[in-house]
Design a protein around this motif. Structure first.
Motif, short mmCIF file in Angstrom:
data_model
loop_
_atom_site.label_atom_id
_atom_site.label_comp_id
_atom_site.label_asym_id
_atom_site.label_seq_id
_atom_site.Cartn_x
_atom_site.Cartn_y
_atom_site.Cartn_z
N VAL A 20 0.83 -1.21 0.00
CA VAL A 20 0.00 0.00 0.00
C VAL A 20 0.85 1.25 0.00
O VAL A 20 0.53 2.23 -0.66
N ALA A 21 1.97 1.21 0.73
CA ALA A 21 2.85 2.38 0.76
C ALA A 21 3.46 2.59 -0.62
O ALA A 21 3.53 3.71 -1.13
N ALA A 22 3.86 1.47 -1.26
CA ALA A 22 4.43 1.57 -2.61
C ALA A 22 3.38 2.15 -3.56
O ALA A 22 3.68 3.00 -4.40
N ALA A 23 2.12 1.71 -3.41
CA ALA A 23 1.06 2.19 -4.30
C ALA A 23 0.82 3.68 -4.08
O ALA A 23 0.67 4.44 -5.04
N ALA A 24 0.81 4.10 -2.81
CA ALA A 24 0.57 5.52 -2.51
C ALA A 24 1.71 6.37 -3.07
O ALA A 24 1.49 7.42 -3.68
N PHE A 25 2.92 5.87 -2.92
CA PHE A 25 4.11 6.54 -3.41
C PHE A 25 4.03 6.69 -4.93
O PHE A 25 4.24 7.75 -5.50
N ARG A 26 3.68 5.57 -5.60
CA ARG A 26 3.58 5.57 -7.04
C ARG A 26 2.51 6.55 -7.52
O ARG A 26 2.69 7.25 -8.50
N SER A 27 1.39 6.62 -6.77
CA SER A 27 0.32 7.47 -7.26
C SER A 27 0.70 8.95 -7.12
O SER A 27 0.41 9.76 -7.98
N ARG A 28 1.41 9.31 -6.04
CA ARG A 28 1.88 10.70 -5.92
C ARG A 28 2.86 11.03 -7.03
O ARG A 28 2.85 12.10 -7.62
N LEU A 29 3.75 10.08 -7.28
CA LEU A 29 4.78 10.29 -8.29
C LEU A 29 4.15 10.42 -9.67
O LEU A 29 4.55 11.24 -10.49
N THR A 30 3.12 9.62 -9.91
CA THR A 30 2.44 9.66 -11.19
C THR A 30 1.84 11.02 -11.45
O THR A 30 1.98 11.60 -12.51
N ARG A 31 1.18 11.56 -10.41
CA ARG A 31 0.54 12.85 -10.54
C ARG A 31 1.56 13.93 -10.91
O ARG A 31 1.38 14.70 -11.84
N GLY A 32 2.66 13.95 -10.14
CA GLY A 32 3.68 14.96 -10.38
C GLY A 32 4.34 14.80 -11.75
O GLY A 32 4.56 15.76 -12.47
N THR A 33 4.60 13.54 -12.11
CA THR A 33 5.30 13.29 -13.37
C THR A 33 4.43 13.67 -14.56
O THR A 33 4.90 14.23 -15.53
N ARG A 34 3.13 13.36 -14.43
CA ARG A 34 2.23 13.69 -15.53
C ARG A 34 2.24 15.19 -15.79
O ARG A 34 2.30 15.65 -16.92
N GLU A 35 2.25 15.98 -14.70
CA GLU A 35 2.29 17.43 -14.86
C GLU A 35 3.57 17.86 -15.54
O GLU A 35 3.58 18.75 -16.38
N LEU A 36 4.67 17.20 -15.15
CA LEU A 36 5.96 17.55 -15.73
C LEU A 36 5.96 17.27 -17.24
O LEU A 36 6.42 18.08 -18.04
N PHE A 37 5.40 16.12 -17.62
CA PHE A 37 5.28 15.81 -19.05
C PHE A 37 4.45 16.87 -19.75
O PHE A 37 4.82 17.39 -20.80
#
Ligand SMILES: Nc1ncnc2c1ncn2[C@@H]1O[C@H](COP(=O)(O)OP(=O)(O)OP(=O)(O)O)[C@@H](O)[C@H]1O
Ligand SMILES: [Mg+2]
Length: 351
Positions: A20-37
């Protein structure tokens, strides 16, 4: 996967990290990365994050105020009001709120109104759907006041050790004071909400303590503080009563047209047939969608080696983006809630 276009790989997560921690981490990272793209139009981003000079967490309690303050950094505001499209009522509310905060010492202390209102409203609470301009507003307010911005997220105030969180809060307010910055707390719901559900007693106590410390800081702090959230209904009444609430609504047709126009007037080579009015006919679209569509279209045109953006490029980019949206009414299920609560509990217990 971020979506059809991008792939997110995270290397080097510790094997014993709870899923669950990995999933939460991934989802935060996804959000930020998508904005960067979206913002850069890049096709590949490699991110290497190293902790520099930070002590191991076991020594966290030994940090002094200056060390804690160094976690928070002021930035120059990236936006002003010139490209921000808001209903006149919202703009007026914002200016009223800023002035009320700015003038509260005159009104409440010099003119004595503190006798009738011991806890004047001392901060601005922006609420509204995602992608409607709340972060942009915080930047624009700072620019308007000629001050830097000090952004913080609730997660930066949480600590693995109960009771340590308040020290970060103190450091945050002190950093804002020393830099004379507009303090901006994004994703404020977990800090401001009424109850921290099912995280266990110790953690709940820690969050409650943090919240009452926040109230005290708000009452003492002289600068402008802005909170942003998508979930205003969850706010704790003690905090809620200290905020000037400003709704940042999803744009109506006229506002969408102005947002399209603002995003197209940046020097993009546009064909004659581009019509913000026609693009604005597509509803259920917020400012962030428009930004992403414009960037998507520009990148597609550039890849094609074409020199000009046509109406169809923008309409296609918008359609593609709408097609990629998760289905409407995609509510968080009880099961997912439990998974998130479990993750928080594990994190707080040092898991
Ligand atoms: N009202 C608006 N006027 C002009 N541009 C807008 C507006 N709303 C959104 N945008 C565009 O969308 C981008 C994203 O908006 P912003 O990050 O401010 O949304 P937000 O409300 O903070 O979203 P979230 O709730 O997800 O944090 C902005 O950088 C801007 O390009
Ligand atoms: Mg935001």
């Amino acid at each position: 996967m971020l979506d059809d276009q991008y792939r997110l790989e995270v290397l080097g997560l510790p094997a014993d990290l709870p899923p669950v921690a990995a999933a939460a981490f991934r989802s935060r990272l996804t959000r930020g990365t998508r904005e960067l793209f979206d913002e850069t139009g890049l096709s590949e981003i490699s991110l290497v994050v190293r902790r520099e000079g930070a002590p191991p967490q076991a020594q966290e309690h030994a940090l002094d105020l200056d060390q804690r303050m160094s976690y928070f950094r002021v930035v120059p505001p990236a936006h002003d009001f010139s490209r921000l499209v808001l209903p006149p009522d919202t703009l007026e509310e914002l200016h009223r709120a800023v002035d009320a905060v700015r003038l509260r010492h005159l009104v409440f202390d010099t003119w004595g109104l503190r006798a009738v209102e011991p806890h004047p409203r001392t901060a601005i609470g922006l609420h509204g759907p995602p992608g409607t301009g709340k972060t942009m507003i915080a930047q624009a307010l700072a620019a308007h006041l000629g001050k830097p911005l000090l952004p913080a997220r609730t997660s930066q105030l949480e600590s693995k050790y109960h009771g340590e969180g308040g020290k970060y809060l103190t450091a945050l307010f002190e950093a804002a004071k020393r830099a004379d910055a507009v303090l901006f707390v994004d994703e404020a719901e977990s800090l401001l909400s009424r109850r921290f559900e099912s995280v266990g007693q110790g953690a709940e106590h820690a969050v409650n303590t943090l919240r009452s410390e926040l109230v005290q800081h708000l009452d003492r702090h002289e600068g402008v503080v802005v909170f942003a959230t998508n979930l205003v209904r969850s706010y704790d009444p003690a905090i809620s009563s200290r905020l000037h609430h400003v709704l940042v609504p999803a744009p109506d047709r006229a506002a969408r047209e102005a947002i399209w126009a603002a995003h197209l007037s940046t020097g993009l080579p546009l064909a004659e047939d581009v019509s913000p009015a026609a693009l604005a006919e597509t509803g259920d679209v917020v400012g962030r969608d428009i930004k992403r569509a414009v960037i998507g279209a520009a990148v597609a045109v550039a890849r094609r080696g074409d020199g000009v953006v046509r109406h169809a490029d923008l309409a296609d980019a918008l359609a593609r983006l709408l097609a990629q949206r998760p289905p409407a009414g995609d509510q968080v299920t009880e099961e997912e809630r439990a998974v998130v609560a479990e993750g928080l509990r594990a994190r707080r217990n040092g898991g």
